[in-house]
Design a protein around this motif. Structure first.
Motif, PDB file in Angstrom:
ATOM      1  N   TRP A   1       6.234  54.256 -63.979  1.00  0.00           N
ATOM      2  CA  TRP A   1       6.988  53.031 -63.731  1.00  0.00           C
ATOM      3  C   TRP A   1       7.850  52.685 -64.934  1.00  0.00           C
ATOM      4  O   TRP A   1       7.475  53.005 -66.073  1.00  0.00           O
ATOM      5  CB  TRP A   1       6.052  51.835 -63.517  1.00  0.00           C
ATOM      6  CG  TRP A   1       5.187  51.940 -62.324  1.00  0.00           C
ATOM      7  CD1 TRP A   1       5.468  51.469 -61.065  1.00  0.00           C
ATOM      8  CD2 TRP A   1       3.886  52.554 -62.244  1.00  0.00           C
ATOM      9  NE1 TRP A   1       4.427  51.761 -60.225  1.00  0.00           N
ATOM     10  CE2 TRP A   1       3.447  52.409 -60.907  1.00  0.00           C
ATOM     11  CE3 TRP A   1       3.059  53.192 -63.159  1.00  0.00           C
ATOM     12  CZ2 TRP A   1       2.217  52.902 -60.480  1.00  0.00           C
ATOM     13  CZ3 TRP A   1       1.834  53.683 -62.740  1.00  0.00           C
ATOM     14  CH2 TRP A   1       1.427  53.537 -61.413  1.00  0.00           C
ATOM     15  N   GLY A   2       8.934  51.974 -64.682  1.00  0.00           N
ATOM     16  CA  GLY A   2       9.708  51.371 -65.763  1.00  0.00           C
ATOM     17  C   GLY A   2       9.094  50.022 -66.122  1.00  0.00           C
ATOM     18  O   GLY A   2       8.215  49.521 -65.412  1.00  0.00           O
ATOM     19  N   GLY A   3       9.537  49.462 -67.232  1.00  0.00           N
ATOM     20  CA  GLY A   3       9.171  48.098 -67.586  1.00  0.00           C
ATOM     21  C   GLY A   3       7.762  47.906 -68.118  1.00  0.00           C
ATOM     22  O   GLY A   3       7.258  46.782 -68.138  1.00  0.00           O
ATOM     23  N   GLN A   4       7.096  48.965 -68.584  1.00  0.00           N
ATOM     24  CA  GLN A   4       5.757  48.804 -69.158  1.00  0.00           C
ATOM     25  C   GLN A   4       5.855  48.568 -70.675  1.00  0.00           C
ATOM     26  O   GLN A   4       6.916  48.734 -71.270  1.00  0.00           O
ATOM     27  CB  GLN A   4       4.924  50.062 -68.920  1.00  0.00           C
ATOM     28  CG  GLN A   4       4.771  50.468 -67.459  1.00  0.00           C
ATOM     29  CD  GLN A   4       3.905  51.718 -67.345  1.00  0.00           C
ATOM     30  OE1 GLN A   4       2.691  51.667 -67.519  1.00  0.00           O
ATOM     31  NE2 GLN A   4       4.527  52.850 -67.069  1.00  0.00           N
ATOM     32  N   SER A   5       4.697  48.218 -71.291  1.00  0.00           N
ATOM     33  CA  SER A   5       4.703  47.938 -72.741  1.00  0.00           C
ATOM     34  C   SER A   5       4.398  49.190 -73.553  1.00  0.00           C
ATOM     35  O   SER A   5       3.535  49.993 -73.173  1.00  0.00           O
ATOM     36  CB  SER A   5       3.634  46.894 -73.082  1.00  0.00           C
ATOM     37  OG  SER A   5       3.928  45.717 -72.405  1.00  0.00           O
ATOM     38  N   PHE A   6       5.076  49.317 -74.668  1.00  0.00           N
ATOM     39  CA  PHE A   6       4.897  50.416 -75.628  1.00  0.00           C
ATOM     40  C   PHE A   6       3.446  50.453 -76.108  1.00  0.00           C
ATOM     41  O   PHE A   6       2.876  49.424 -76.469  1.00  0.00           O
ATOM     42  CB  PHE A   6       5.845  50.168 -76.806  1.00  0.00           C
ATOM     43  CG  PHE A   6       5.941  51.289 -77.786  1.00  0.00           C
ATOM     44  CD1 PHE A   6       6.957  52.225 -77.671  1.00  0.00           C
ATOM     45  CD2 PHE A   6       5.037  51.401 -78.841  1.00  0.00           C
ATOM     46  CE1 PHE A   6       7.059  53.266 -78.593  1.00  0.00           C
ATOM     47  CE2 PHE A   6       5.133  52.440 -79.754  1.00  0.00           C
ATOM     48  CZ  PHE A   6       6.143  53.369 -79.626  1.00  0.00           C
ATOM     49  N   ILE A   7       2.847  51.649 -76.117  1.00  0.00           N
ATOM     50  CA  ILE A   7       1.452  51.799 -76.553  1.00  0.00           C
ATOM     51  C   ILE A   7       1.444  52.093 -78.057  1.00  0.00           C
ATOM     52  O   ILE A   7       1.872  53.183 -78.489  1.00  0.00           O
ATOM     53  CB  ILE A   7       0.766  52.932 -75.741  1.00  0.00           C
ATOM     54  CG1 ILE A   7       0.743  52.540 -74.252  1.00  0.00           C
ATOM     55  CG2 ILE A   7      -0.622  53.233 -76.274  1.00  0.00           C
ATOM     56  CD1 ILE A   7       0.262  53.635 -73.304  1.00  0.00           C
ATOM     57  N   PRO A   8       0.972  51.140 -78.907  1.00  0.00           N
ATOM     58  CA  PRO A   8       1.175  51.242 -80.363  1.00  0.00           C
ATOM     59  C   PRO A   8       0.672  52.527 -81.040  1.00  0.00           C
ATOM     60  O   PRO A   8       1.355  53.032 -81.941  1.00  0.00           O
ATOM     61  CB  PRO A   8       0.456  49.999 -80.915  1.00  0.00           C
ATOM     62  CG  PRO A   8       0.464  49.034 -79.770  1.00  0.00           C
ATOM     63  CD  PRO A   8       0.360  49.856 -78.517  1.00  0.00           C
ATOM     64  N   PRO A   9      -0.493  53.100 -80.676  1.00  0.00           N
ATOM     65  CA  PRO A   9      -0.933  54.307 -81.396  1.00  0.00           C
ATOM     66  C   PRO A   9       0.061  55.480 -81.308  1.00  0.00           C
ATOM     67  O   PRO A   9      -0.033  56.424 -82.101  1.00  0.00           O
ATOM     68  CB  PRO A   9      -2.253  54.680 -80.699  1.00  0.00           C
ATOM     69  CG  PRO A   9      -2.719  53.437 -80.054  1.00  0.00           C
ATOM     70  CD  PRO A   9      -1.488  52.660 -79.696  1.00  0.00           C
ATOM     71  N   VAL A  10       0.991  55.403 -80.384  1.00  0.00           N
ATOM     72  CA  VAL A  10       1.990  56.490 -80.274  1.00  0.00           C
ATOM     73  C   VAL A  10       2.842  56.578 -81.551  1.00  0.00           C
ATOM     74  O   VAL A  10       3.364  57.645 -81.887  1.00  0.00           O
ATOM     75  CB  VAL A  10       2.854  56.307 -78.997  1.00  0.00           C
ATOM     76  CG1 VAL A  10       3.983  57.330 -78.925  1.00  0.00           C
ATOM     77  CG2 VAL A  10       1.981  56.413 -77.750  1.00  0.00           C
ATOM     78  N   LEU A  11       2.923  55.476 -82.308  1.00  0.00           N
ATOM     79  CA  LEU A  11       3.703  55.518 -83.559  1.00  0.00           C
ATOM     80  C   LEU A  11       3.125  56.552 -84.521  1.00  0.00           C
ATOM     81  O   LEU A  11       3.862  57.333 -85.132  1.00  0.00           O
ATOM     82  CB  LEU A  11       3.725  54.134 -84.226  1.00  0.00           C
ATOM     83  CG  LEU A  11       4.571  53.075 -83.525  1.00  0.00           C
ATOM     84  CD1 LEU A  11       4.401  51.732 -84.223  1.00  0.00           C
ATOM     85  CD2 LEU A  11       6.050  53.479 -83.501  1.00  0.00           C
ATOM     86  N   ASP A  12       1.800  56.575 -84.655  1.00  0.00           N
ATOM     87  CA  ASP A  12       1.158  57.573 -85.532  1.00  0.00           C
ATOM     88  C   ASP A  12       1.377  58.983 -84.996  1.00  0.00           C
ATOM     89  O   ASP A  12       1.500  59.937 -85.759  1.00  0.00           O
ATOM     90  CB  ASP A  12      -0.357  57.321 -85.628  1.00  0.00           C
ATOM     91  CG  ASP A  12      -0.664  56.150 -86.556  1.00  0.00           C
ATOM     92  OD1 ASP A  12       0.255  55.749 -87.314  1.00  0.00           O
ATOM     93  OD2 ASP A  12      -1.795  55.641 -86.505  1.00  0.00           O
ATOM     94  N   LYS A  13       1.398  59.076 -83.679  1.00  0.00           N
ATOM     95  CA  LYS A  13       1.603  60.393 -83.060  1.00  0.00           C
ATOM     96  C   LYS A  13       3.011  60.909 -83.387  1.00  0.00           C
ATOM     97  O   LYS A  13       3.204  62.093 -83.683  1.00  0.00           O
ATOM     98  CB  LYS A  13       1.421  60.251 -81.542  1.00  0.00           C
ATOM     99  CG  LYS A  13       1.219  61.540 -80.802  1.00  0.00           C
ATOM    100  CD  LYS A  13       0.945  61.224 -79.326  1.00  0.00           C
ATOM    101  CE  LYS A  13       0.701  62.460 -78.508  1.00  0.00           C
ATOM    102  NZ  LYS A  13       0.549  62.150 -77.082  1.00  0.00           N
ATOM    103  N   ILE A  14       3.988  60.005 -83.372  1.00  0.00           N
ATOM    104  CA  ILE A  14       5.369  60.382 -83.708  1.00  0.00           C
ATOM    105  C   ILE A  14       5.423  60.897 -85.154  1.00  0.00           C
ATOM    106  O   ILE A  14       5.967  61.969 -85.432  1.00  0.00           O
ATOM    107  CB  ILE A  14       6.347  59.192 -83.537  1.00  0.00           C
ATOM    108  CG1 ILE A  14       6.400  58.717 -82.079  1.00  0.00           C
ATOM    109  CG2 ILE A  14       7.745  59.566 -84.028  1.00  0.00           C
ATOM    110  CD1 ILE A  14       7.099  57.368 -81.879  1.00  0.00           C
ATOM    111  N   SER A  15       4.820  60.131 -86.096  1.00  0.00           N
ATOM    112  CA  SER A  15       4.860  60.546 -87.515  1.00  0.00           C
ATOM    113  C   SER A  15       4.175  61.884 -87.701  1.00  0.00           C
ATOM    114  O   SER A  15       4.652  62.746 -88.442  1.00  0.00           O
ATOM    115  CB  SER A  15       4.143  59.565 -88.442  1.00  0.00           C
ATOM    116  OG  SER A  15       4.343  58.274 -88.050  1.00  0.00           O
ATOM    117  N   SER A  16       3.034  62.030 -87.022  1.00  0.00           N
ATOM    118  CA  SER A  16       2.287  63.265 -87.162  1.00  0.00           C
ATOM    119  C   SER A  16       3.095  64.456 -86.614  1.00  0.00           C
ATOM    120  O   SER A  16       3.134  65.532 -87.227  1.00  0.00           O
ATOM    121  CB  SER A  16       0.960  63.094 -86.433  1.00  0.00           C
ATOM    122  OG  SER A  16       0.258  64.271 -86.415  1.00  0.00           O
ATOM    123  N   LEU A  17       3.776  64.252 -85.491  1.00  0.00           N
ATOM    124  CA  LEU A  17       4.601  65.335 -84.933  1.00  0.00           C
ATOM    125  C   LEU A  17       5.771  65.637 -85.871  1.00  0.00           C
ATOM    126  O   LEU A  17       6.097  66.801 -86.104  1.00  0.00           O
ATOM    127  CB  LEU A  17       5.114  64.957 -83.531  1.00  0.00           C
ATOM    128  CG  LEU A  17       6.080  65.947 -82.897  1.00  0.00           C
ATOM    129  CD1 LEU A  17       5.481  67.352 -82.789  1.00  0.00           C
ATOM    130  CD2 LEU A  17       6.522  65.469 -81.515  1.00  0.00           C
TER     131      LEU A  17
END
Ligand code: DX5
Ligand code: ZN
Length: 237
Positions: free
Chosen positions: A145-161
């Protein structure tokens, strides 16, 4: 990494009754990447559109059709989407037993190959396919779906990648998809994303609301440029 942010508007939040017109409008408003969300009612509950519909969408000169396949066994559909005009194809690691084969197939069809990972899927999934990747899509919501809220732990996943890519001497884009808006884009950019899918933050016309063509174009233009500005706020890019 010191790259200007790219906004890829997702037409999931656009007017489905006139997709080609919306694509043309959003392109005029400054978008080069157009994100096309394909859902099969199986990998995710909703159904959107398939390759026949994509083929009918008019692609403005210089635009990139960025096709996000939320479908099971995506390798069965890659040829059809490439033929329909996909420039980038993202396949979900969770949806196929044959990830490397799917990625190779995308490149064999002259498109850019991208793996999409759901928020809870570990980065180790990528360990043996790095040479096959032109981009990685990290989902920052559970797809569907569109319009959902960003899941914060993904930020660490981005840095790690970003770190893992750097360790391998790779400078490919990380795309993030879901809940990108003026509140979330700056932290995602700082974590190492350069390519932002944005649906509800770009296509802001509410159902039943009407605007003149000029107002609509201006609204889209402002939405895109505000996101770009907010991403790099206080940074020298
Ligand atoms: C979600 C889709 C997204 C969606 C994003 O399953 O893959 O591309 O359109 O929508 P927003 O930006 O509204 O979260
Ligand atoms: Zn998407």
């Amino acid at each position: 990494m010191n790259r200007a942010p790219v906004i890829a508007p997702s037409i999931l939040s656009a007017d489905f009754g006139n997709v080609s017109r919306e694509i043309e409008r959003i392109h005029q408003a400054g978008a080069t990447w157009i994100h096309l969300d394909v859902m099969d009612g199986n990998f995710v509950p909703n159904i959107t559109f398939g390759a026949i519909a994509v083929e009918s969408f008019i692609k403005p000169e210089g635009c990139v059709f960025d096709v996000h396949l939320m479908v099971v066994n995506p390798e069965k559909h890659i040829a059809a989407f490439a033929k329909a005009g996909a420039d980038v194809v993202s396949i979900h690691a969770e949806a196929t037993e044959h990830l490397q084969y799917g990625l190779k197939m995308i490149r064999d069809h002259d498109a850019k190959a991208c793996v999409a990972l759901n928020p809870a899927t570990p980065l180790e999934t990528l360990d043996w396919v790095y040479p096959d990747l032109d981009m990685v899509l990290l989902m920052s919501v559970n797809p569907g779906w569109g319009g959902q809220s960003f899941i914060p732990p993904v930020l660490d996943k981005i840095s790690s990648l970003r770190q893992r890519l750097q360790d391998r001497g790779m400078d490919i884009p990380i795309q993030v998809d879901g809940g990108i808006n003026l509140k979330t884009i700056a932290s995602a950019y700082r974590a190492g994303t350069t390519n932002f899918v944005a649906g509800s933050a770009v296509f802001t016309l509410k159902p039943g609301e009407s605007m003149s063509e000029e107002e609509l174009l201006e609204t889209y233009r402002n939405n895109i440029s505000d996101l770009k500005k907010e991403a790099t706020k206080d940074l020298m890019v």
